[in-house]
Design an enzyme around this catalytic site. Structure first.
Site, PDB file in Angstrom:
ATOM      1  N   ASP A 462       0.816  -1.225   0.000  1.00  0.00           N
ATOM      2  CA  ASP A 462       0.000   0.000   0.000  1.00  0.00           C
ATOM      3  C   ASP A 462       0.845   1.269   0.000  1.00  0.00           C
ATOM      4  OD1 ASP A 462       0.755  -0.417   2.605  1.00  0.00           O
ATOM      5  OD2 ASP A 462      -1.247  -0.184   3.463  1.00  0.00           O
TER       6      ASP A 462
HETATM    7  C1  LAN Z   1       3.276  -0.791  10.225  1.00  0.00           C
HETATM    8  C2  LAN Z   1       3.283   0.595   9.770  1.00  0.00           C
HETATM    9  C3  LAN Z   1       2.696   0.815   8.417  1.00  0.00           C
HETATM   10  C4  LAN Z   1       1.582  -0.145   8.112  1.00  0.00           C
HETATM   11  C5  LAN Z   1       0.669   0.292   6.938  1.00  0.00           C
HETATM   12  C6  LAN Z   1       1.435   0.662   5.689  1.00  0.00           C
HETATM   13  C7  LAN Z   1      -0.114   1.525   7.360  1.00  0.00           C
HETATM   14  C8  LAN Z   1      -0.328  -0.818   6.667  1.00  0.00           C
HETATM   15  O1  LAN Z   1      -1.274  -0.421   5.711  1.00  0.00           O
HETATM   16  C9  LAN Z   1       0.360  -2.123   6.371  1.00  0.00           C
HETATM   17  C10 LAN Z   1       1.174  -2.555   7.590  1.00  0.00           C
HETATM   18  C11 LAN Z   1       2.232  -1.525   8.022  1.00  0.00           C
HETATM   19  C12 LAN Z   1       3.383  -1.605   7.056  1.00  0.00           C
HETATM   20  C13 LAN Z   1       2.785  -1.810   9.414  1.00  0.00           C
HETATM   21  C14 LAN Z   1       2.889  -3.215   9.873  1.00  0.00           C
HETATM   22  C15 LAN Z   1       3.244  -3.425  11.355  1.00  0.00           C
HETATM   23  C16 LAN Z   1       4.278  -2.430  11.840  1.00  0.00           C
HETATM   24  C17 LAN Z   1       5.514  -2.583  11.004  1.00  0.00           C
HETATM   25  C18 LAN Z   1       3.654  -1.028  11.659  1.00  0.00           C
HETATM   26  C19 LAN Z   1       2.366  -0.810  12.430  1.00  0.00           C
HETATM   27  C20 LAN Z   1       4.694  -0.162  12.332  1.00  0.00           C
HETATM   28  C21 LAN Z   1       5.151  -0.990  13.555  1.00  0.00           C
HETATM   29  C22 LAN Z   1       4.661  -2.437  13.333  1.00  0.00           C
HETATM   30  C23 LAN Z   1       5.712  -3.451  13.811  1.00  0.00           C
HETATM   31  C24 LAN Z   1       5.200  -4.851  13.635  1.00  0.00           C
HETATM   32  C25 LAN Z   1       6.046  -3.137  15.261  1.00  0.00           C
HETATM   33  C26 LAN Z   1       6.969  -4.106  15.921  1.00  0.00           C
HETATM   34  C27 LAN Z   1       6.183  -5.134  16.630  1.00  0.00           C
HETATM   35  C28 LAN Z   1       6.147  -6.414  16.285  1.00  0.00           C
HETATM   36  C29 LAN Z   1       5.004  -7.233  16.691  1.00  0.00           C
HETATM   37  C30 LAN Z   1       7.235  -7.052  15.496  1.00  0.00           C
END
Ligand code: LAN
Length: 735
Positions: A462
């Protein structure tokens, strides 16, 4: 380094008065127990970034729904964009607070402590600001949540406690005492979740025997599906899950533990109700406080972990273990090098750093990790926190561009758009990660956009789509004013990535394709996160990909025409299937049903569906309209995410971000052709909430991941009201 955000303490830049004020503030925070007056009001103000203004100074307090007129909307937009443009950085991105989770900073602090670089990495002001943060987010009961708005958990409390102790608070400190009381009242730190057990074991105040195994040998399983077991190969996991368990398996596999310092000795006694020496570690493996338990272990895990626990006797120190550890480190170094030591996320960032140190404390790799720790730190009114990523730079910039372009006032903000264009331009990933990709379990990246910076560089479905849409919107403007458009071949590369991301079910997942079955979730050992094991198709990602493909096709009708049309059809079917009987969609990355409604309606609109010809669109609008608050807006609580049921905020108070999402959904679905009364009330609500500065208030937390953990998107309070009012201006008022 474009987009890089690093905070420095500017002692020289501060006047003696300012320095005095800072010192006084820091002392006041030390003296004053914030948690005693802890209320959501306080929390809200603390969360805001740079916009503290008295509620009384908001503008247009008595605006009536009937009074929404063109000049009012236009002037609110001008104020809103002018204010927001001032927050833009020279390189074109918008910085912002991306904090929220409470379990991240402890990993950084423990890693620095164990590797002996704590005092080099964290200066006195860093530590003071981190402690201030921890004081501010203590709950009234003395505990800490999984995230800043959450109820107290053992995971949050024990890790925050240890962090405060490492950063210098004595056990007798009031904040520490209250946290310790919470821990002991909840049966002690053996009841922490599995990731917490990991961190405590690294520090040396928990035994590795009390942890369910994460053996590195799983990396040596066959990958091919015909083997059966190949379906459970970690290369098929969701990349975040894979990249966390990768270094974790190294540290576990070699039992990497820090020195037994006097502090660690003392913590061994502080964290448990009984004697450390008499803890039954085998029983502790499966203990988890009820406050923390979101995804309880199915029985199959008990069997699996028990067998692996027994197998550890043979594996530990064996030749096979040695080979497996080497294999794991190859992947750790690959990840470090390809993200310029930023790493995919805040968890593997610090565990990878730890691995490099355990492998060789003098290594170049370990040293290279250090400067990139700062990329994850952020200071706001509530203190210094570790963020959920190295920022949300690209994501916010692409939304900001689309929002400003949607207002019809883009020509008034060409400087701002030109800078944003530059950021979008330099942040596109121009090549694949070093190959062969399959050997590293990587998807193609050439043409994709990442979430934050080019240095980070992991491609996302995305983010690529929003990048593409932003590029297309900018290409429609005067190049003399906003810069030359990104070349066709680069846009084609992006389309190629987007098409490659579509899953068999017609939907799109996040960073990669879905690589195994959802049954693999049965081995999710985290206890506190849901749906982490594989990458699933999501309505948000699907919608972003569909809308970008549709917009792209509009401009380049001949390019991969049949493929794009087929992809859109399959995406439509997926979106319709995901819709619940009540017309809603569940949102996985924002709070929650209002967020997903915007994506769901946009996806259907991309294939020509509106309330005039689509039952699904009509149901989506009707769902939203039943949730409208008395003040005309929408106010959704984060509880929607964990409970998967729409949850209103207390007192039916609306939030600008939810309100904006609902407006965007209704307009995309074409609801304004039926009726505009409720839309007008919503628009009015946004106008009423705007501050004199042009800013909107920072309210409750709006982002989420893995069902249960919330994350702050500070830029959303500006972007989405601008976008919603902008579309109202151009599509409903038709200006
Ligand atoms: C994110 C941030 C961006 C987010 C979007 C692009 C908004 C979404 O549409 C797809 C998923 C994604 C890329 C996403 C996935 C999970 C993340 C990476 C996070 C919320 C930022 C932090 C999170 C990450 C998993 C945090 C660390 C914790 C763990 C459980 C490993």
């Amino acid at each position: 380094f474009q987009g890089r955000q690093v905070w420095h303490f500017d002692a020289d830049g501060a006047s003696p008065e300012e320095l005095k004020a800072i010192k006084a503030a820091q002392e006041a925070f030390t003296a004053d127990r914030f948690n005693q007056k802890h209320s959501s009001d306080l929390l809200l103000r603390l969360q805001s970034t740079g916009n503290i203004e008295e509620a009384g100074s908001r503008r247009k307090p008595v605006l009536k729904a009937e009074a929404v007129s063109e000049p009012e909307v236009t002037s609110a937009l001008r104020d809103g964009i002018s204010f927001y443009a001032k927050l833009q950085q020279e390189d074109g991105h918008w910085p912002g607070d991306y904090g929220g989770p409470m379990f991240l900073m402890p990993g950084l602090v423990i890693t620095c402590y164990v590797t002996g670089c704590l005092d080099t990495v964290l200066t006195a002001p860093h530590k003071a600001e981190m402690l201030r943060y921890l004081r501010n987010h203590q709950n009234a009961d003395g505990g800490y949540g999984l995230h800043i708005e959450g109820h107290s958990t053992m995971f949050g409390t024990a890790l925050s406690y240890v962090t405060m102790r490492i950063l210098g608070f004595p056990a007798e400190d009031e904040t520490c005492k209250a946290a310790q009381r919470w821990i002991l009242d909840h049966e002690g730190a053996t009841h922490i979740t599995s990731w917490g057990k990991f961190w405590l074991a690294v520090l040396g105040c928990y035994s590795w025997d009390g942890m369910n195994p994460t053996p590195p040998e799983i990396w040596m399983l066959p990958y091919a599906t015909w083997t059966g077991i190949g379906l459970a190969h970690p290369g098929r996991f969701w990349c975040h899950c894979r990249m966390v368990y990768l270094p974790m398996s190294y540290v576990y596999g070699m039992r990497g533990t820090g020195k037994l310092t006097p502090l660690v000795r003392s913590l061994r006694q502080e964290l448990y109700p009984g004697k450390y020496e008499s803890i039954n570690w085998n029983a502790a493996r499966n203990q988890c406080a009820s406050t923390d338990l979101y995804y309880p272990h199915p029985w199959i895990q008990d069997v699996l972990w028990w067998s692996l626990y027994k197998a550890e006797g043979l594996l530990l120190g064996s030749g096979l273990r040695k080979k497996a550890l080497q294999e794991v480190m190859r992947h750790v170094h690959y990840e470090d090098e390809n993200t310029r030591y930023v790493c995919i996320g805040p968890v593997n960032k610090v565990i990878n750093m730890l691995c490099c140190w355990f492998e060789d404390p003098d290594s170049e790799a370990f040293k290279r990790h250090i400067p990139r720790l700062y990329d994850f730190l952020w200071v706001a009114e509530d203190g210094m926190k570790m963020q959920g990523y190295n920022g949300s730079q690209l994501w916010d910039t692409t939304f900001a561009v689309q929002a400003i372009c949607a207002t019809g006032l883009a020509h008034e903000f060409s400087d701002c758009l030109r800078r944003a264009h530059q950021y979008v331009d330099v942040t596109q990933v121009r090549e694949d990660a070093p190959g062969p990709l399959s050997a590293w379990y990587r998807h193609i990246s050439k043409g994709a956009w990442p979430f934050s910076t080019r240095d980070h560089g992991w491609p996302i479905s995305d983010c690529s789509s929003e990048g593409l849409k932003a590029a297309l919107s900018l290409a429609a403007l005067d190049p003399a004013k906003v810069g030359a458009p990104i070349s066709d071949d680069r846009l084609f590369d992006c389309v190629n990535v987007i098409l490659s991301y579509q899953n068999g079910d017609g939907g799109w997942a996040t960073y990669e394709n879905t690589r195994s079955y959802s049954a693999l979730e049965l081995i999710n050992p985290s206890e506190t996160f849901g749906d982490i094991v594989i990458d699933y198709s999501y309505v948000e990602c699907t919608s972003a990909c569909m809308t970008s493909l549709a917009e792209f096709q509009h401009k380049y009708p001949q390019h991969r025409r049949a493929e794009i049309l087929a992809a859109l059809k399959r995406g439509q079917r997926f979106t319709e299937k995901q819709q619940r009987a009540d017309g809603s969609w569940y949102g996985s990355w924002g709070v929650c049903f209002t967020y997903a409604a915007w994506f769901g309606c946009e996806a259907l609109a991309a294939v020509g569906k509106t309330v005039a010809n689509s039952e699904a669109q009509l149901r989506a609008c009707e769902f939203l309209l039943t949730k409208q608050c008395p003040d005309g807006g929408w106010g959704e609580s984060y509880l929607s995410c964990q409970d998967k049921v729409y949850s209103q905020l207390e007192g039916q108070k609306s939030q600008v971000v939810n309100t904006a999402w609902a407006i965007l959904a209704l307009i995309s679905a074409g609801y304004h052709h039926r009726d505009t009364k409720q839309l007008q009330a919503a628009v009015c609500c946004l106008l009423r909430q705007q501050m004199r500065s042009g800013d909107w208030p920072q309210e409750h937390i709006t982002g989420v991941f893995n069902r249960n953990c919330m994350i702050t998107y500070a830029n959303y309070r500006n972007i989405f009201p601008i976008w919603a009012l902008g579309r109202y201006r151009t599509e409903v008022l038709k200006l």
